[in-house]
Design a protein around this motif. Sequence first.
Motif, PDB file in Angstrom:
ATOM      1  N   GLU A  75      46.207  38.218  32.413  1.00 22.07           N
ATOM      2  CA  GLU A  75      46.537  39.102  33.193  1.00 22.07           C
ATOM      3  C   GLU A  75      45.446  39.497  34.230  1.00 22.07           C
ATOM      4  OE1 GLU A  75      46.837  39.477  29.875  1.00 22.07           O
ATOM      5  OE2 GLU A  75      48.427  40.976  29.428  1.00 22.07           O
ATOM      6  N   THR A  76      44.074  39.297  33.887  1.00 18.89           N
ATOM      7  CA  THR A  76      43.144  39.511  34.807  1.00 18.89           C
ATOM      8  C   THR A  76      42.781  38.480  35.863  1.00 18.89           C
ATOM      9  OG1 THR A  76      41.928  40.585  32.810  1.00 18.89           O
ATOM     10  CG2 THR A  76      40.636  39.826  34.782  1.00 18.89           C
ATOM     11  N   LEU A  77      43.479  37.140  35.299  1.00 18.16           N
ATOM     12  CA  LEU A  77      43.406  36.143  36.426  1.00 18.16           C
ATOM     13  C   LEU A  77      44.653  36.353  37.572  1.00 18.16           C
ATOM     14  CD1 LEU A  77      42.943  33.041  34.090  1.00 18.16           C
ATOM     15  CD2 LEU A  77      41.214  34.345  35.242  1.00 18.16           C
ATOM     16  N   GLU A  78      45.789  36.925  36.830  1.00 23.62           N
ATOM     17  CA  GLU A  78      46.789  37.129  37.829  1.00 23.62           C
ATOM     18  C   GLU A  78      46.316  38.425  38.705  1.00 23.62           C
ATOM     19  OE1 GLU A  78      49.689  37.993  35.202  1.00 23.62           O
ATOM     20  OE2 GLU A  78      50.363  36.100  35.003  1.00 23.62           O
ATOM     21  N   ALA A  79      45.376  39.365  38.473  1.00 28.25           N
ATOM     22  CA  ALA A  79      45.263  40.305  39.237  1.00 28.25           C
ATOM     23  C   ALA A  79      44.214  39.894  40.401  1.00 28.25           C
ATOM     24  CB  ALA A  79      44.393  41.354  38.298  1.00 28.25           C
ATOM     25  N   LEU A  80      43.392  38.926  40.008  1.00 27.52           N
ATOM     26  CA  LEU A  80      42.337  38.210  40.927  1.00 27.52           C
ATOM     27  C   LEU A  80      43.420  37.315  42.067  1.00 27.52           C
ATOM     28  CD1 LEU A  80      39.613  36.871  38.675  1.00 27.52           C
ATOM     29  CD2 LEU A  80      39.368  38.436  40.649  1.00 27.52           C
ATOM     30  N   ASP A  81      44.395  36.659  41.571  1.00 24.45           N
ATOM     31  CA  ASP A  81      45.290  36.128  42.413  1.00 24.45           C
ATOM     32  C   ASP A  81      45.913  37.208  43.351  1.00 24.45           C
ATOM     33  OD1 ASP A  81      44.527  33.796  41.119  1.00 24.45           O
ATOM     34  OD2 ASP A  81      46.529  33.779  40.106  1.00 24.45           O
ATOM     35  N   PHE A  82      46.348  38.316  42.805  1.00 24.24           N
ATOM     36  CA  PHE A  82      47.173  39.116  43.684  1.00 24.24           C
ATOM     37  C   PHE A  82      46.089  39.786  44.505  1.00 24.24           C
ATOM     38  CE2 PHE A  82      48.779  43.514  44.054  1.00 24.24           C
ATOM     39  CZ  PHE A  82      50.027  43.521  44.246  1.00 24.24           C
ATOM     40  N   ALA A  83      44.772  40.299  44.265  1.00 23.95           N
ATOM     41  CA  ALA A  83      43.832  40.790  45.007  1.00 23.95           C
ATOM     42  C   ALA A  83      43.451  39.867  46.338  1.00 23.95           C
ATOM     43  CB  ALA A  83      42.698  41.156  44.371  1.00 23.95           C
ATOM     44  N   LYS A  84      43.302  38.741  46.087  1.00 29.86           N
ATOM     45  CA  LYS A  84      43.087  37.637  47.162  1.00 29.86           C
ATOM     46  C   LYS A  84      44.181  37.550  47.857  1.00 29.86           C
ATOM     47  CE  LYS A  84      39.917  36.051  47.743  1.00 29.86           C
ATOM     48  NZ  LYS A  84      38.831  36.263  48.978  1.00 29.86           N
ATOM     49  N   ALA A  85      45.490  37.654  47.580  1.00 27.29           N
ATOM     50  CA  ALA A  85      46.575  37.593  48.191  1.00 27.29           C
ATOM     51  C   ALA A  85      46.607  38.804  49.556  1.00 27.29           C
ATOM     52  CB  ALA A  85      47.931  37.439  47.741  1.00 27.29           C
ATOM     53  N   HIS A  86      46.144  39.682  49.019  1.00 31.36           N
ATOM     54  CA  HIS A  86      46.118  40.911  49.836  1.00 31.36           C
ATOM     55  C   HIS A  86      44.875  41.035  50.859  1.00 31.36           C
ATOM     56  CE1 HIS A  86      49.436  42.173  47.149  1.00 31.36           C
ATOM     57  NE2 HIS A  86      49.596  43.070  48.347  1.00 31.36           N
ATOM     58  N   GLY A  87      44.154  39.896  50.697  1.00 33.29           N
ATOM     59  CA  GLY A  87      42.940  39.729  51.775  1.00 33.29           C
ATOM     60  C   GLY A  87      41.667  40.491  51.065  1.00 33.29           C
ATOM     61  N   ALA A  88      41.596  40.958  49.738  1.00 30.98           N
ATOM     62  CA  ALA A  88      40.343  41.457  49.312  1.00 30.98           C
ATOM     63  C   ALA A  88      39.370  40.329  49.012  1.00 30.98           C
ATOM     64  CB  ALA A  88      40.778  42.048  47.836  1.00 30.98           C
ATOM     65  N   LYS A  89      38.354  40.871  49.049  1.00 33.93           N
ATOM     66  CA  LYS A  89      36.872  40.036  48.635  1.00 33.93           C
ATOM     67  C   LYS A  89      36.999  40.255  47.036  1.00 33.93           C
ATOM     68  CE  LYS A  89      35.266  38.900  52.590  1.00 33.93           C
ATOM     69  NZ  LYS A  89      35.273  37.404  52.933  1.00 33.93           N
ATOM     70  N   THR A  90      36.639  39.253  46.274  1.00 33.11           N
ATOM     71  CA  THR A  90      36.804  39.421  44.887  1.00 33.11           C
ATOM     72  C   THR A  90      35.365  38.666  44.007  1.00 33.11           C
ATOM     73  OG1 THR A  90      37.512  36.995  45.047  1.00 33.11           O
ATOM     74  CG2 THR A  90      39.140  38.952  44.977  1.00 33.11           C
ATOM     75  N   ILE A  91      35.183  39.390  42.901  1.00 31.57           N
ATOM     76  CA  ILE A  91      34.020  38.911  42.209  1.00 31.57           C
ATOM     77  C   ILE A  91      34.674  38.739  40.506  1.00 31.57           C
ATOM     78  CG2 ILE A  91      31.933  39.515  41.374  1.00 31.57           C
ATOM     79  CD1 ILE A  91      31.135  40.849  43.804  1.00 31.57           C
ATOM     80  N   GLY A  92      34.325  37.947  40.337  1.00 31.58           N
ATOM     81  CA  GLY A  92      34.748  37.503  38.752  1.00 31.58           C
ATOM     82  C   GLY A  92      33.336  37.701  37.954  1.00 31.58           C
ATOM     83  N   ILE A  93      33.645  38.632  36.967  1.00 31.88           N
ATOM     84  CA  ILE A  93      32.507  38.688  35.820  1.00 31.88           C
ATOM     85  C   ILE A  93      33.195  37.915  34.897  1.00 31.88           C
ATOM     86  CG2 ILE A  93      30.853  40.081  34.485  1.00 31.88           C
ATOM     87  CD1 ILE A  93      31.589  42.367  36.583  1.00 31.88           C
ATOM     88  N   PHE A  94      32.748  36.701  34.392  1.00 32.33           N
ATOM     89  CA  PHE A  94      33.283  36.020  33.535  1.00 32.33           C
ATOM     90  C   PHE A  94      32.403  35.660  32.090  1.00 32.33           C
ATOM     91  CE2 PHE A  94      35.858  33.956  37.116  1.00 32.33           C
ATOM     92  CZ  PHE A  94      36.850  34.779  36.996  1.00 32.33           C
ATOM     93  N   GLY A  95      32.878  35.328  31.000  1.00 26.56           N
ATOM     94  CA  GLY A  95      32.114  35.003  29.931  1.00 26.56           C
ATOM     95  C   GLY A  95      31.501  33.798  30.137  1.00 26.56           C
ATOM     96  N   GLN A  96      30.057  33.606  29.652  1.00 32.71           N
ATOM     97  CA  GLN A  96      29.472  32.470  29.568  1.00 32.71           C
ATOM     98  C   GLN A  96      29.871  31.187  29.664  1.00 32.71           C
ATOM     99  OE1 GLN A  96      26.151  33.362  30.665  1.00 32.71           O
ATOM    100  NE2 GLN A  96      25.674  31.121  31.031  1.00 32.71           N
ATOM    101  N   ASP A  97      30.967  31.101  28.514  1.00 32.94           N
ATOM    102  CA  ASP A  97      31.573  29.487  28.262  1.00 32.94           C
ATOM    103  C   ASP A  97      32.942  29.415  28.779  1.00 32.94           C
ATOM    104  OD1 ASP A  97      29.276  29.245  26.580  1.00 32.94           O
ATOM    105  OD2 ASP A  97      30.100  30.270  24.808  1.00 32.94           O
ATOM    106  N   TYR A  98      33.384  30.548  29.658  1.00 27.51           N
ATOM    107  CA  TYR A  98      34.557  30.119  30.227  1.00 27.51           C
ATOM    108  C   TYR A  98      34.395  29.492  31.513  1.00 27.51           C
ATOM    109  CZ  TYR A  98      38.877  31.430  32.996  1.00 27.51           C
ATOM    110  OH  TYR A  98      40.145  31.255  33.718  1.00 27.51           O
ATOM    111  N   THR A  99      35.676  28.523  31.503  1.00 17.64           N
ATOM    112  CA  THR A  99      35.703  27.749  32.926  1.00 17.64           C
ATOM    113  C   THR A  99      36.587  28.178  33.866  1.00 17.64           C
ATOM    114  OG1 THR A  99      34.886  25.787  31.473  1.00 17.64           O
ATOM    115  CG2 THR A  99      35.956  25.191  33.586  1.00 17.64           C
TER     116      THR A  99
END
Length: 329
Positions: free
Chosen positions: A87-111
């Motif tokens: 759901e969080t990855l989909e929210a980032l896709d959605f935000a970017k599609a609306h022109g927003a700047k995006t920052i992901g705070i991701f777990g150390q081991d997540y690719t």
Amino acid sequence: METMGVQAIIREIIKTLTAEKRTIRRVFFTACGGSLAGIYPGMYLLDRESKTIDARLYNARELVLSPPMALDEETLVIACTLAGTTETLEALDFAKAHGAKTIGIFGQDYTYERSSVDYILRFKTIADITTPMIQTNVVVSLQLGFALLNEKEDYSYYDEAEQAYTLLETLAKEIRSYSQSRARKFAKQFAEADFLHVMASRASMGEAYAFVLCSLMEIQWINSSVLNSAEFFHGSFEVLDKKTPILQLIGLGEARLADERSTAFLQRMGENYFLLDVKELYIDILPPHVKEYFQHTAFDLALREFITQLAIERNHDKWARRYMWTLKY
């Protein structure tokens, strides 16, 4: 882009938007579950201190299903996930599609394997006792908030925030040591409880939510609810009697008056309550103008000891789950 620090990221975003004759007018923090609670402090900081930024907090699924009309090219979306919550990855896709700047705070081991994030910051789980506080998502969210305030509004207490970061390990050591006896008392008091309310206000609401959702309900399968100290006298206090189990978090800032009022009522009409005051958690070692914003970390450190002792007292494995990690849902 993972090679840049928080301050450099914020400066670059502002520089890019300025060249486009735009600015950051809104910051939407989004995530699910414990990650949502973990970035609450960054939202609260901006909500309290910024004169130019509208800061909001959204569950990632709700951001996609019921988006605000204000989501646009002058919005910065900050999303957090430890291991790539769909759901969080989909929210980032959605935000970017609306022109927003995006920052992901991701777990150390997540690719991360998508293309909707402009900048990536890493964090480690506070569940690991070896994790430095400066590397938790809570503090990363605060670093982003303080950097935005400094770059956009020349924040008067930015130096205090920088000093606070250097004191967090001392704070953690003191709280973990102090909380052992308090945690044992808490565990014995509520070991047989099948329900537990948790009450807090403003800066502490994120931690109250995390403790209810992730600790009591998910980890210990105890029915629980979050109560707001200021809202307590507008309905929910009617459930209080001598047996009603309530954990009251007493925080800092002006909203402490609401916590003190609800505490006084608990002492007058209840018996089965437990008080945890952030002032007993060494918060005063932090600089005066910013310590309110770090109280989530202080409470979190203490309450992790509480849930560990409660699990021992109830003989309920902290890693047991009925549905999570076992069913498709």
